[in-house]
Design an enzyme around this catalytic site. Structure first.
Site, PDB file in Angstrom:
ATOM      1  N   LYS A  26       0.843  -1.196   0.000  1.00  0.00           N
ATOM      2  CA  LYS A  26       0.000   0.000   0.000  1.00  0.00           C
ATOM      3  C   LYS A  26       0.880   1.249   0.000  1.00  0.00           C
ATOM      4  O   LYS A  26       0.662   2.167  -0.789  1.00  0.00           O
ATOM      5  CB  LYS A  26      -0.901  -0.031   1.235  1.00  0.00           C
ATOM      6  CG  LYS A  26      -2.118   0.838   1.124  1.00  0.00           C
ATOM      7  CD  LYS A  26      -2.980   0.734   2.383  1.00  0.00           C
ATOM      8  CE  LYS A  26      -3.773  -0.563   2.425  1.00  0.00           C
ATOM      9  NZ  LYS A  26      -4.334  -0.824   3.756  1.00  0.00           N
ATOM     10  N   ARG A  96      -3.229   3.057   8.560  1.00  0.00           N
ATOM     11  CA  ARG A  96      -3.531   1.918   7.687  1.00  0.00           C
ATOM     12  C   ARG A  96      -2.359   0.943   7.644  1.00  0.00           C
ATOM     13  O   ARG A  96      -1.223   1.343   7.512  1.00  0.00           O
ATOM     14  CB  ARG A  96      -3.795   2.414   6.267  1.00  0.00           C
ATOM     15  CG  ARG A  96      -4.616   3.663   6.212  1.00  0.00           C
ATOM     16  CD  ARG A  96      -4.652   4.261   4.809  1.00  0.00           C
ATOM     17  NE  ARG A  96      -5.296   3.391   3.839  1.00  0.00           N
ATOM     18  CZ  ARG A  96      -5.338   3.642   2.533  1.00  0.00           C
ATOM     19  NH1 ARG A  96      -4.752   4.736   2.059  1.00  0.00           N
ATOM     20  NH2 ARG A  96      -5.940   2.812   1.724  1.00  0.00           N
ATOM     21  N   MET A 107      -5.572  -7.033   8.284  1.00  0.00           N
ATOM     22  CA  MET A 107      -5.077  -6.031   9.209  1.00  0.00           C
ATOM     23  C   MET A 107      -6.102  -4.904   9.251  1.00  0.00           C
ATOM     24  O   MET A 107      -6.810  -4.666   8.290  1.00  0.00           O
ATOM     25  CB  MET A 107      -3.732  -5.494   8.713  1.00  0.00           C
ATOM     26  CG  MET A 107      -2.800  -6.577   8.201  1.00  0.00           C
ATOM     27  SD  MET A 107      -2.202  -7.670   9.481  1.00  0.00           S
ATOM     28  CE  MET A 107      -1.006  -6.621  10.228  1.00  0.00           C
ATOM     29  N   HIS A 468     -16.192  -8.908   0.855  1.00  0.00           N
ATOM     30  CA  HIS A 468     -15.183  -9.823   1.394  1.00  0.00           C
ATOM     31  C   HIS A 468     -15.342 -11.223   0.792  1.00  0.00           C
ATOM     32  O   HIS A 468     -14.395 -11.822   0.299  1.00  0.00           O
ATOM     33  CB  HIS A 468     -15.329  -9.873   2.917  1.00  0.00           C
ATOM     34  CG  HIS A 468     -14.356 -10.804   3.575  1.00  0.00           C
ATOM     35  ND1 HIS A 468     -14.658 -12.118   3.871  1.00  0.00           N
ATOM     36  CD2 HIS A 468     -13.076 -10.615   3.965  1.00  0.00           C
ATOM     37  CE1 HIS A 468     -13.613 -12.693   4.436  1.00  0.00           C
ATOM     38  NE2 HIS A 468     -12.640 -11.802   4.511  1.00  0.00           N
ATOM     39  N   SER A 777      12.412 -43.207 -14.850  1.00  0.00           N
ATOM     40  CA  SER A 777      11.293 -42.336 -14.518  1.00  0.00           C
ATOM     41  C   SER A 777      11.262 -42.225 -13.001  1.00  0.00           C
ATOM     42  O   SER A 777      11.174 -43.236 -12.304  1.00  0.00           O
ATOM     43  CB  SER A 777       9.993 -42.941 -15.045  1.00  0.00           C
ATOM     44  OG  SER A 777       8.915 -42.154 -14.624  1.00  0.00           O
ATOM     45  N   CYS A 843       7.249 -39.136 -12.772  1.00  0.00           N
ATOM     46  CA  CYS A 843       5.854 -39.538 -12.904  1.00  0.00           C
ATOM     47  C   CYS A 843       5.119 -39.520 -11.564  1.00  0.00           C
ATOM     48  O   CYS A 843       3.983 -39.945 -11.474  1.00  0.00           O
ATOM     49  CB  CYS A 843       5.754 -40.918 -13.538  1.00  0.00           C
ATOM     50  SG  CYS A 843       6.468 -42.205 -12.522  1.00  0.00           S
ATOM     51  N   TYR A 863      11.113 -34.842 -19.441  1.00  0.00           N
ATOM     52  CA  TYR A 863       9.668 -34.617 -19.373  1.00  0.00           C
ATOM     53  C   TYR A 863       9.143 -34.740 -17.945  1.00  0.00           C
ATOM     54  O   TYR A 863       9.821 -35.297 -17.073  1.00  0.00           O
ATOM     55  CB  TYR A 863       8.917 -35.594 -20.283  1.00  0.00           C
ATOM     56  CG  TYR A 863       8.949 -37.031 -19.810  1.00  0.00           C
ATOM     57  CD1 TYR A 863       7.995 -37.502 -18.896  1.00  0.00           C
ATOM     58  CD2 TYR A 863       9.921 -37.920 -20.252  1.00  0.00           C
ATOM     59  CE1 TYR A 863       8.032 -38.810 -18.438  1.00  0.00           C
ATOM     60  CE2 TYR A 863       9.968 -39.226 -19.802  1.00  0.00           C
ATOM     61  CZ  TYR A 863       9.023 -39.664 -18.897  1.00  0.00           C
ATOM     62  OH  TYR A 863       9.057 -40.946 -18.434  1.00  0.00           O
TER      63      TYR A 863
HETATM   64  P1  ADP Z   1      -7.589  -2.393   3.529  1.00  0.00           P
HETATM   65  O1  ADP Z   1      -6.168  -2.792   3.593  1.00  0.00           O
HETATM   66  O2  ADP Z   1      -8.488  -3.268   4.301  1.00  0.00           O
HETATM   67  O3  ADP Z   1      -8.039  -2.140   2.125  1.00  0.00           O
HETATM   68  P2  ADP Z   1      -7.336   0.448   3.841  1.00  0.00           P
HETATM   69  O4  ADP Z   1      -6.165   0.931   4.581  1.00  0.00           O
HETATM   70  O5  ADP Z   1      -7.277   0.534   2.368  1.00  0.00           O
HETATM   71  O6  ADP Z   1      -7.687  -1.011   4.305  1.00  0.00           O
HETATM   72  O7  ADP Z   1      -8.569   1.262   4.373  1.00  0.00           O
HETATM   73  C1  ADP Z   1      -9.867   0.896   4.113  1.00  0.00           C
HETATM   74  C2  ADP Z   1     -10.656   2.046   3.576  1.00  0.00           C
HETATM   75  O8  ADP Z   1     -10.581   3.153   4.449  1.00  0.00           O
HETATM   76  C3  ADP Z   1     -10.149   2.599   2.268  1.00  0.00           C
HETATM   77  O9  ADP Z   1     -10.681   1.898   1.209  1.00  0.00           O
HETATM   78  C4  ADP Z   1     -10.681   3.993   2.270  1.00  0.00           C
HETATM   79  O10 ADP Z   1     -11.993   4.009   1.772  1.00  0.00           O
HETATM   80  C5  ADP Z   1     -10.685   4.336   3.734  1.00  0.00           C
HETATM   81  N1  ADP Z   1      -9.548   5.209   4.017  1.00  0.00           N
HETATM   82  C6  ADP Z   1      -8.311   4.868   4.374  1.00  0.00           C
HETATM   83  N2  ADP Z   1      -7.528   5.962   4.511  1.00  0.00           N
HETATM   84  C7  ADP Z   1      -8.307   7.010   4.233  1.00  0.00           C
HETATM   85  C8  ADP Z   1      -8.103   8.430   4.196  1.00  0.00           C
HETATM   86  N3  ADP Z   1      -6.911   8.949   4.451  1.00  0.00           N
HETATM   87  N4  ADP Z   1      -9.122   9.200   3.866  1.00  0.00           N
HETATM   88  C9  ADP Z   1     -10.326   8.663   3.575  1.00  0.00           C
HETATM   89  N5  ADP Z   1     -10.597   7.370   3.599  1.00  0.00           N
HETATM   90  C10 ADP Z   1      -9.611   6.540   3.920  1.00  0.00           C
HETATM   91 MG    MG Z   2      -7.815  -0.801   0.932  1.00  0.00          MG
HETATM   92 MG    MG Z   3      -9.944  -4.019   5.541  1.00  0.00          MG
END
Ligand code: ADP
Ligand code: MG
Ligand code: MG
Length: 885
Positions: A26, A96, A107, A468, A777, A843, A863
């Site tokens: 990310k 995040r 997470m 999910h 083989s 095999c 093979y």
């Molecule tokens: P995941 O790893 O589960 O995708 P994220 O870190 O992407 O989690 O966060 C989930 C959601 O939270 C994102 O899709 C977004 O919509 C929202 N989000 C995260 N950071 C921000 C931010 N700085 N401003 C607005 N929304 C946020």
């Molecule tokens: Mg996300």
């Molecule tokens: Mg999530």
């Protein structure tokens, strides 16, 4: 310390070799987007290195780190012109997680951090939107409490639900500022009651708590389970991203959404996604409100009435579309993007390569080659060979009668039938009893990962194509129908209902993840075939690979299937499988139980025409391709009569008494049959068995020749050889029979004689054995058993403990172990030294495992041979192995 925490715009990030390893997926992509000039809210990434430091420092941030974090925070303050904890213009942030590879739902993310009783008022004043400020605060309390303070979020959900009931409204959006005020106060009471402390008001404490919680969640049970299932090392650690908040929940000109640059289930080159107006964060994927389409076309196709983003926010939509195309060009792959619109302004929050179905991954790779975005090589390397498995799975037989009881979204393709279960525990329990289940849930959450694995298919009543359930099912290759609002689930009474019908736990349903249909009862399925993009990709793979791909097969049906999948010969035809048919087993039993050679020959004579017929059929299908025939291998007791009636039948036809037969069965009893009288050891004692089999092979060849069927050269394989003398005697036996048949028919016969290498001694003495063998083989199932001295059939009991204790990374019966690999290398070197032209193949089950195929390619085998349905996987894996050389 200063280079362990990096601003998204930091120039330093560009110089990092593997940015994902250091910044997490990310963080690396946020910083990439930032440098590309895309609208990314300012923020910084705390690298994965810090995760390590954190755990080494008794799970705490040290002073230096805290100082550096605060320094980075001031940088965001400058960029946003807001101040953390300020009473006029407060900066709010999200915290995040982000590991090297995306771990969906594993997470936890915290939004709106920096709100407290005072800053919430400031936010309300600043935005002149009290409802929004209060809604954000309650969300923050909820998320923070659940992630950091460990208070289950249902405590809060329940309060909201009850509140809505009392007020008589359905949706969260119908609650106003006063309502949220009341709920915030209730929420804080819950916190106080559960933690005996007030909800933290110090924003810096909040931040420290959140960052620590992200690090701690790396070792949560959920995360560990996910890592184990996906073979992700525990020591990678996670990065943490701290980012200034943008708000999708400030009103009707705000939104939040998820969008793919191409359709993840069909692979079509058109954007596909979902969004929600006036919403924040995970609302789209949580399944609490049903999201709307991004494009007008998708809305119309689905018959939806709720307007698409293309229609409600045309300008932002256009901008988004342009950004998506920029991202795809940069990453040269389909992207899965998260975005938020705050008062008509678009913000990019995440991009990553999108999870997709196997079908779409093939289409996307082939399309991208056509679009000149990637080369054929890249297309080949991009596809996980194992994922093709789902393409080789059955689809519903449209000709059979089906009773569709409801429809949902086609979230992950493939058709399966199974018993309805409503909990992951039940799915696991029945899976343990080898029963197929369909897991039916309102929506799934990360706690359901076990159950989703154990079930054969997944059905949910809520949530969209990016929920999910949908995302995880696609990743696992499990068929899934999501968001079927036509069914309502009653967990308590263990049933689900449609307008028409009730289905109870344990009843069988079929789901079709390709069309979204839910069907009562079991439905016939049809076999897949390779065509279109798939066959194009396969032909590219064939042009790169050197390793040949054969199949393990002995029945005409399997052999035909394997040929259709592109098998270039049979690497293992197990003749004993031909013995179990009803019309032969009696003769087999006579052969085994007869007391003298004469009786045995009589029984063998009865078997000869059957074997001959089988070989003719297989030779015909293989139409000139090589066929390796393994002579009788398994311990004889496998064929013994199992009940009274079977004993009587044999005694009648052999003219022996039941007691005599029973005592003969007793004589044949072995304590450890796998290491007993089997393989070539049988033929040392009873050469007439192999003589009959060889005769059947040669006579079949002659008959094929007479019928003008394209001739093949059979490769006669002697099993379980460990010494030179064994193979020498066996080779003489084969030659003797060949000469007899030649003389009888006055014709020429071509054939090869070789052996399986499945005992360590054979591998080590390969040089001597190769004197008498045209080919080796590697029978890696037995070679693994005998190298470790572990029985495959019993290893299930302790294998998990071995994996848990890191003794094995992976089950050695699935992927070739290093030690077994060394034996193969020794045998390869020694075999080739003795006989330059010796043909080498594998095999065992490993012949269809991409990792093992890579090993075979490196070792220089000619093979691999695998089960028919894995042939395409092996073709692709062999090409990848060659390209990676
Ligand atoms: P995941 O790893 O589960 O995708 P994220 O870190 O992407 O989690 O966060 C989930 C959601 O939270 C994102 O899709 C977004 O919509 C929202 N989000 C995260 N950071 C921000 C931010 N700085 N401003 C607005 N929304 C946020
Ligand atoms: Mg996300
Ligand atoms: Mg999530």
């Amino acid at each position: 310390m200063s280079d362990l925490i990096l601003n998204f715009n930091s120039k330093f990030s560009k110089k990092i070799k593997n940015p994902k390893n250091f910044l997490g997926g990310k963080g690396a992509n946020l910083s990439q987007m930032g440098r590309m000039g895309l609208p990314v809210p300012p923020g910084f990434t705390i690298s994965t290195k810090v995760c390590d430091i954190f755990y080494k420092n008794k799970k705490q941030l040290n002073k230096q780190l805290t100082k550096e974090i605060n320094k980075q925070l001031s940088q965001i303050e400058r960029e946003t012109k807001k101040k953390f904890g300020d009473l006029k213009n407060p900066l709010l942030v999200s915290v995040r997680s982000g590991a090297r590879v995306s771990m969906p739902g594993m997470m936890d993310t915290i939004l709106n951090l920096g709100l407290n009783d005072k800053t919430v008022m400031a936010l309300a004043d600043k935005t002149s939107n009290k409802r929004f400020a209060k809604d954000s605060y309650r969300r923050f309390i909820q998320m923070y409490s659940s992630v950091v303070l460990g208070i289950d979020s249902f405590n809060f959900e329940e309060l909201i639900e009850n509140y809505k009931l009392t007020k008589g409204v359905l949706l969260d959006t119908e609650l106003d500022e006063k309502d949220w005020d009341a709920l915030i106060s209730d929420f804080k009471n819950v916190v106080k009651e559960k933690t005996k402390k007030e909800f933290p008001q110090d924003v810096y404490k909040q931040l420290e708590g959140a960052i620590s919680a992200v690090f701690l969640s790396w070792q949560s049970h959920r995360a560990k389970v996910y890592r184990k299932l996906n073979h992700i090392p525990d020591d990678w650690g996670t990065a943490v991203n701290v980012q200034s908040m943008v708000f999708g929940n400030m009103g009707d000109d705000c939104a939040t959404g998820v969008v793919f640059t191409r359709d993840p289930s069909s692979g079509k080159n058109e954007i596909y996604g979902e969004y929600l107006i006036n919403a924040q964060g995970e609302d789209v994927v949580a399944g609490t409100r049903t999201p709307q389409h991004i494009t007008k076309k998708a809305r119309i196709n689905s018959g939806g009435k709720e307007l698409s983003m293309e229609e409600t926010m045309p300008k932002v939509f256009k901008q988004l579309k342009k950004i998506l195309s920029t991202l795809e060009k940069h990453y040269k792959d389909m992207q899965d993007v998260e975005f938020t619109v705050e008062n008509k302004k678009l913000w990019m929050l995440q991009t990553r390569s999108g999870k997709r179905t196997a079908k779409s991954s093939v289409k996307i790779a082939v399309d991208m080659v056509k679009e000149k975005l990637i080369s054929r090589k890249e297309a080949i390397l991009r596809i996980d060979p194992n994922s093709l498995d789902t393409l080789l799975h059955p689809t519903l037989d449209e000709k059979s009668e089906i009773k569709v009881i409801a429809k949902g979204l086609p979230a992950s393709p493939g058709a399966v039938s199974g018993k309805v279960v409503f909990s992951s525990e039940e799915a696991e329990r029945l899976n343990g009893m080898m029963q197929n289940t369909i897991l039916v849930r309102v929506e799934t959450s990360p706690e359901d990962i076990h159950g989703m694995h154990a079930a054969k298919g997944i059905l949910t009543s809520r949530g969209g194509m990016t929920s999910h359930a949908a995302v995880v099912a696609r990743g696992m290759g499990r068929p899934c129908v999501s968001g079927s609002s036509e069914i309502s689930i009653d967990y308590e009474n263990k049933l689900f209902k449609t307008d028409q019908i009730q289905v109870k736990e344990g009843e069988i349903i079929t789901i079709d993840g390709s069309t979204g249909r839910i069907i009562l009862g079991e439905v016939q399925t049809v076999k897949p075939e390779i065509s279109g993009d798939f066959s194009k990709l396969m032909s590219w793979a064939d042009s790169f690979r050197k390793l040949k791909v054969r199949t393990n097969s002995e029945t005409p049906v399997d052999t035909k299937a394997a040929r259709d999948f592109g098998a270039e010969g049979i690497g293992l035809c197990r003749t004993e499988h031909m013995f179990f048919d009803e019309d032969r087993i009696l003769s087999v039993r006579e052969m085994i139980l007869s007391k003298n050679k004469n009786d045995r020959n009589k029984a063998l004579a009865k078997l000869l025409p059957h074997q001959k017929k089988d070989f003719i059929e297989i030779f015909k299908i293989m139409n000139g391709l090589p066929v390796t025939v393994r002579l009788l291998d398994p311990p004889l007791h496998e064929f013994l009569p199992k009940n009274e009636k079977e004993v009587k039948d044999v005694s009648n036809s052999l003219g022996l008494t039941v007691t005599e037969i029973e005592s003969r069965i007793g004589e044949l009893h072995e304590h450890n049959p796998m290491l007993g009288h089997r393989g070539c050891r049988l033929a040392i004692s009873f050469p007439e068995i192999y003589e009959m089999q060889c005769r059947a092979i040669f006579e079949a060849l002659i008959e094929c020749k007479n019928k003008k069927i394209k001739s093949i050269i059979p490769e006669i394989m002697i099993p379980l050889v460990s010494t030179e003398a064994e193979i020498e005697i066996m080779k003489k036996l084969v030659d003797r029979v060949a000469n007899q048949v030649k003389a009888e028919n006055k014709t020429k016969i071509d054939y090869l004689v070789g052996t399986m290498i499945e005992l360590p001694r054979a591998a080590i003495k390969a040089k001597d054995i190769a004197k008498h063998a045209d080919f080796f083989s590697f029978g890696t199932n037995d070679l693994t058993q005998t190298t470790f001295g572990i029985s495959r059939d019993d290893s299930g009991k302790f294998l998990n403990d071995y994996i848990e204790n890191k003794i094995f990374d992976i089950d050695p019966f699935i992927s070739i172990d290093e030690g077994v690999g060394d034996l193969i290398e020794i045998a390869t070197l020694k075999g080739r030294k003795q006989n330059k032209k010796i043909k080498l193949g594998i095999c065992g089950e490993h012949g269809g495992d991409p990792k093992s195929i890579n090993f075979c390619s490196r070792t220089g085998l000619n093979y691999v041979s695998c089960s028919p349905y894995r042939v395409p996987i092996a073709r692709l894996a062999a090409a990848q192995a060659q390209l990676k050389k």
